[in-house]
Design an enzyme around this catalytic site. Structure first.
Site, PDB file in Angstrom:
ATOM      1  CD  GLU A 247     -32.781  94.141 -41.905  1.00 50.96           C
ATOM      2  OE1 GLU A 247     -31.536  93.916 -41.308  1.00 50.96           O
ATOM      3  OE2 GLU A 247     -33.228  95.127 -42.031  1.00 50.96           O
ATOM      4  CB  CYS A 281     -28.686  89.761 -36.105  1.00 55.00           C
ATOM      5  SG  CYS A 281     -29.372  91.322 -35.818  1.00 55.00           S
TER       6      CYS A 281
HETATM    7  P1  NAD Z   1     -34.955  81.306 -38.203  1.00 56.24           P
HETATM    8  O1  NAD Z   1     -34.432  81.652 -39.560  1.00 56.24           O
HETATM    9  O2  NAD Z   1     -34.882  79.896 -37.760  1.00 56.24           O
HETATM   10  O3  NAD Z   1     -36.402  81.838 -37.990  1.00 56.24           O
HETATM   11  C1  NAD Z   1     -36.703  83.062 -38.331  1.00 56.24           C
HETATM   12  C2  NAD Z   1     -38.233  83.010 -38.703  1.00 56.24           C
HETATM   13  O4  NAD Z   1     -38.343  82.374 -39.986  1.00 56.24           O
HETATM   14  C3  NAD Z   1     -39.349  82.279 -37.591  1.00 56.24           C
HETATM   15  O5  NAD Z   1     -40.382  82.935 -37.489  1.00 56.24           O
HETATM   16  C4  NAD Z   1     -39.544  80.995 -38.266  1.00 56.24           C
HETATM   17  O6  NAD Z   1     -40.709  80.248 -37.779  1.00 56.24           O
HETATM   18  C5  NAD Z   1     -39.524  81.113 -39.686  1.00 56.24           C
HETATM   19  N1  NAD Z   1     -39.273  80.158 -40.557  1.00 56.24           N
HETATM   20  C6  NAD Z   1     -38.372  78.995 -40.499  1.00 56.24           C
HETATM   21  N2  NAD Z   1     -38.380  78.228 -41.402  1.00 56.24           N
HETATM   22  C7  NAD Z   1     -39.304  78.977 -42.428  1.00 56.24           C
HETATM   23  C8  NAD Z   1     -39.599  78.493 -43.590  1.00 56.24           C
HETATM   24  N3  NAD Z   1     -39.212  77.313 -44.164  1.00 56.24           N
HETATM   25  N4  NAD Z   1     -40.412  79.385 -44.300  1.00 56.24           N
HETATM   26  C9  NAD Z   1     -40.899  80.580 -43.935  1.00 56.24           C
HETATM   27  N5  NAD Z   1     -40.519  80.769 -42.434  1.00 56.24           N
HETATM   28  C10 NAD Z   1     -39.903  80.086 -41.741  1.00 56.24           C
HETATM   29  O7  NAD Z   1     -34.130  82.313 -37.173  1.00 56.24           O
HETATM   30  P2  NAD Z   1     -34.248  82.493 -35.529  1.00 56.24           P
HETATM   31  O8  NAD Z   1     -33.440  81.218 -34.999  1.00 56.24           O
HETATM   32  O9  NAD Z   1     -35.631  82.549 -35.217  1.00 56.24           O
HETATM   33  O10 NAD Z   1     -33.431  83.756 -35.459  1.00 56.24           O
HETATM   34  C11 NAD Z   1     -32.002  83.681 -35.321  1.00 56.24           C
HETATM   35  C12 NAD Z   1     -31.301  84.191 -36.591  1.00 56.24           C
HETATM   36  O11 NAD Z   1     -31.854  85.481 -36.953  1.00 56.24           O
HETATM   37  C13 NAD Z   1     -29.912  84.542 -36.376  1.00 56.24           C
HETATM   38  O12 NAD Z   1     -29.147  84.272 -37.531  1.00 56.24           O
HETATM   39  C14 NAD Z   1     -29.644  86.084 -36.321  1.00 56.24           C
HETATM   40  O13 NAD Z   1     -28.612  86.599 -36.710  1.00 56.24           O
HETATM   41  C15 NAD Z   1     -31.021  86.506 -37.206  1.00 56.24           C
HETATM   42  N6  NAD Z   1     -31.370  87.941 -37.038  1.00 56.24           N
HETATM   43  C16 NAD Z   1     -30.962  88.956 -37.532  1.00 56.24           C
HETATM   44  C17 NAD Z   1     -31.326  90.411 -37.506  1.00 56.24           C
HETATM   45  C18 NAD Z   1     -31.159  91.272 -38.414  1.00 56.24           C
HETATM   46  O14 NAD Z   1     -31.793  92.247 -38.143  1.00 56.24           O
HETATM   47  N7  NAD Z   1     -30.255  90.975 -39.309  1.00 56.24           N
HETATM   48  C19 NAD Z   1     -32.011  90.509 -36.285  1.00 56.24           C
HETATM   49  C20 NAD Z   1     -32.496  89.218 -35.314  1.00 56.24           C
HETATM   50  C21 NAD Z   1     -32.049  88.018 -35.676  1.00 56.24           C
END
Ligand code: NAD
Length: 479
Positions: A247, A281
């Site tokens: 997602e 999102c």
């Molecule tokens: P992010 O990708 O920075 O982090 C998300 C998660 O991934 C966190 O738990 C983070 O610690 C982890 N992460 C980061 N690097 C990683 C790696 N190398 N390996 C494994 N895990 C890792 O995103 P964010 O800033 O927390 O959230 C914002 C983003 O999420 C936006 O792009 C938003 O659109 C998206 N989002 C999507 C939905 C959906 O349902 N499509 C819902 C909410 C948020």
């Protein structure tokens, strides 16, 4: 406030004893320190989930449904407690945090309903010499990695269906909002979930993610977060052929046609765009408005946006809290600067607003007129309170502009003509459409995207399907 990790029913620190700070998103004040775990603890969590798997998946689906219902009820009972933690670590207004708790609880109720429907299916074949059936089996140990913006709801979307079908789970919440996940872990213990069924660890995202994807025992990863991290995880999932739900980011178009109810469209635009200060999102990210209602829409939208109260999420009446970090402020500033350089006009906002005793992370609700497809804000997810508004003349132009992106999560259409609404809904290339509404999330519906917004669905029977491995049995019939 719970500040240890939950592994196999025990509250644990990192093996190294290291911790990291979790801070109030508005003030930067330290709220707690949580374990900085890595690959070692990630493996401990898998061990614990493995030990719990047979007993949990061996329960009847209706017994698991009873547990899910109890979780939903306990969440509602602790609504204020959860909401306060969510607001402190994410910065979101307290009423939005309360709404998130209800939304999260709905995922458990929806999954409980679905668990009660889970059964083997007899398949009618044209051949009389065989009896066929399909048995829904749990996929096994599953991992969940969640974002900061809905620290409880995004976890609920993953934990509820996983538990419903008999999976056990390892979870890593975002670094900025782990306290909500740890409070959730405490709730699971309190409702009597057996040890090891859900294990929650905090710490180094890359080390934990790699450990889970590289260990053949984890059979699925459900990830919600940015497209950039989703891509990395997709690559890492190849070696062990791990099933994925991704997602990812959104870039939603919000189209207003000339026959739309403009005040209703403005109200939906304001609530959709500025919820969590634009950091969801499904936030409308690009406004595409018919030329003959353009000025009316822009003026009304800017008038309402400029009146939204900016401040700390815990204060009643606040609609715009802080952005999550300094990078988010840099990104929105860059987008505004780029748009203005390319001819956009700031109708309201455009800069940060000082809030007493707080960090410089509060960005005023901002409306940009004369936006065009060449501007960064029309090409990238903003994740902030910026509403760029472009103009269109014909229906096909509006659709072309809306679909001119590799993302495909949500899209919104405002019009009165039912034929037009149906036509445009069919042509928008996204997973979710809001028709004359800006509120689209529902725990009973299939939430998910296309293209760079990922794949897989969460909610209702579609969410359950992601955690099932169907076993087809073909038995000879002696005639
Ligand atoms: P992010 O990708 O920075 O982090 C998300 C998660 O991934 C966190 O738990 C983070 O610690 C982890 N992460 C980061 N690097 C990683 C790696 N190398 N390996 C494994 N895990 C890792 O995103 P964010 O800033 O927390 O959230 C914002 C983003 O999420 C936006 O792009 C938003 O659109 C998206 N989002 C999507 C939905 C959906 O349902 N499509 C819902 C909410 C948020």
């Amino acid at each position: 406030m719970q500040d240890k990790n939950l592994i196999g029913g025990q509250w644990r620190s990192a093996h190294s004893g290291e911790t990291f700070a979790v801070c109030d998103a508005a003030t930067g004040e330290e709220l707690a320190r949580v374990p900085r775990c890595g690959a070692l603890e990630a493996c401990d969590a898998i061990e614990a989930a493995g030990k719990a798997l047979q007993a949990w998946s061996g329960l009847t689906a209706s017994t698991r449904a009873t547990v899910l219902t109890a979780i939903a009820q306990a969440m509602r009972e602790r609504k204020q407690e959860f909401a306060q933690i969510i607001t402190a670590e994410s910065g979101k207004p307290i009423d939005e945090a309360q709404g998130e708790v209800d939304y999260a609880a709905d995922y458990f109720l929806s999954a409980a309903d679905e668990a009660n429907q889970l059964q083997s299916e007899t398949i009618h074949s044209r051949r009389a010499d065989r009896a066929l059936c399909a048995i829904p089996e749990s996929i096994g140990i599953v991992a969940a990695i969640t974002p900061w913006n809905f620290p409880l709801a995004m976890l609920a979307r993953k934990t509820a269906p996983a538990l419903a079908v008999g999976c056990t789970q390892v979870v890593k919440p975002a670094e900025s909002t782990p306290l909500t996940a740890l409070a959730f872990a405490q709730l699971l213990i309190d409702v009597g979930l057996p040890a090891g069924v859900v294990n929650v660890i905090t710490g180094d995202p890359a080390a934990i993610g790699q450990a889970w994807l590289g260990d053949g025992r984890v059979r699925k990863l459900s990830f919600t977060g940015s497209t950039a991290v989703g891509r990395l995880l997709m690559k890492s999932s190849a070696d062990q052929v791990v099933r994925l739900s991704l997602e990812l980011g959104g870039h939603a178009p919000f189209i207003v046609f000339s026959d739309a109810d403009i005040p209703a469209a403005v109200a939906a635009a304001v609530s959709g765009k500025f919820r969590l200060a634009g950091q969801t999102c499904v936030c409308p990210n690009r406004f595409i408005v018919a030329d003959n209602v353009y000025s009316e829409f822009v003026d009304q939208f800017a008038a309402v946006a400029s009146g939204l109260r900016v401040g700390r999420g815990r204060e009643a009446g606040v609609r715009i809290g802080p952005l999550i970090d300094d990078r988010a402020i840099v990104r929105i500033r860059n987008q505004v600067k780029d748009a203005v350089a390319k001819g956009a006009k700031i109708v309201t906002g455009g800069a940060t607003v000082p809030v007493e005793g707080c960090l410089d992370r509060f960005f005023a609700p901002t409306v940009l007129a004369n936006a065009t497809a060449e501007m960064l804000c029309f090409q990238e997810e903003t994740f902030g309170p910026l509403a760029p508004i472009a103009k269109f003349e014909t229906e096909s132009q509006a659709i072309e502009m809306a679909n001119a992106t590799p993302y495909g999560l949500a899209g919104y259409i405002f019009a009165r003509d039912p034929n037009l609404l149906e036509r445009v809904s069919r042509q928008l290339n996204c997973g979710i459409i809001g028709v004359n509404t800006g509120v689209i999330s529902d725990a009973y519906a299939p939430f998910g995207g296309r293209g760079w917004s990922g794949f897989g669905r969460e909610g209702g029977r579609w969410g359950i399907e992601e955690y099932i491995s169907w076993k087809y049995v073909c038995a000879a019939v002696n005639g």
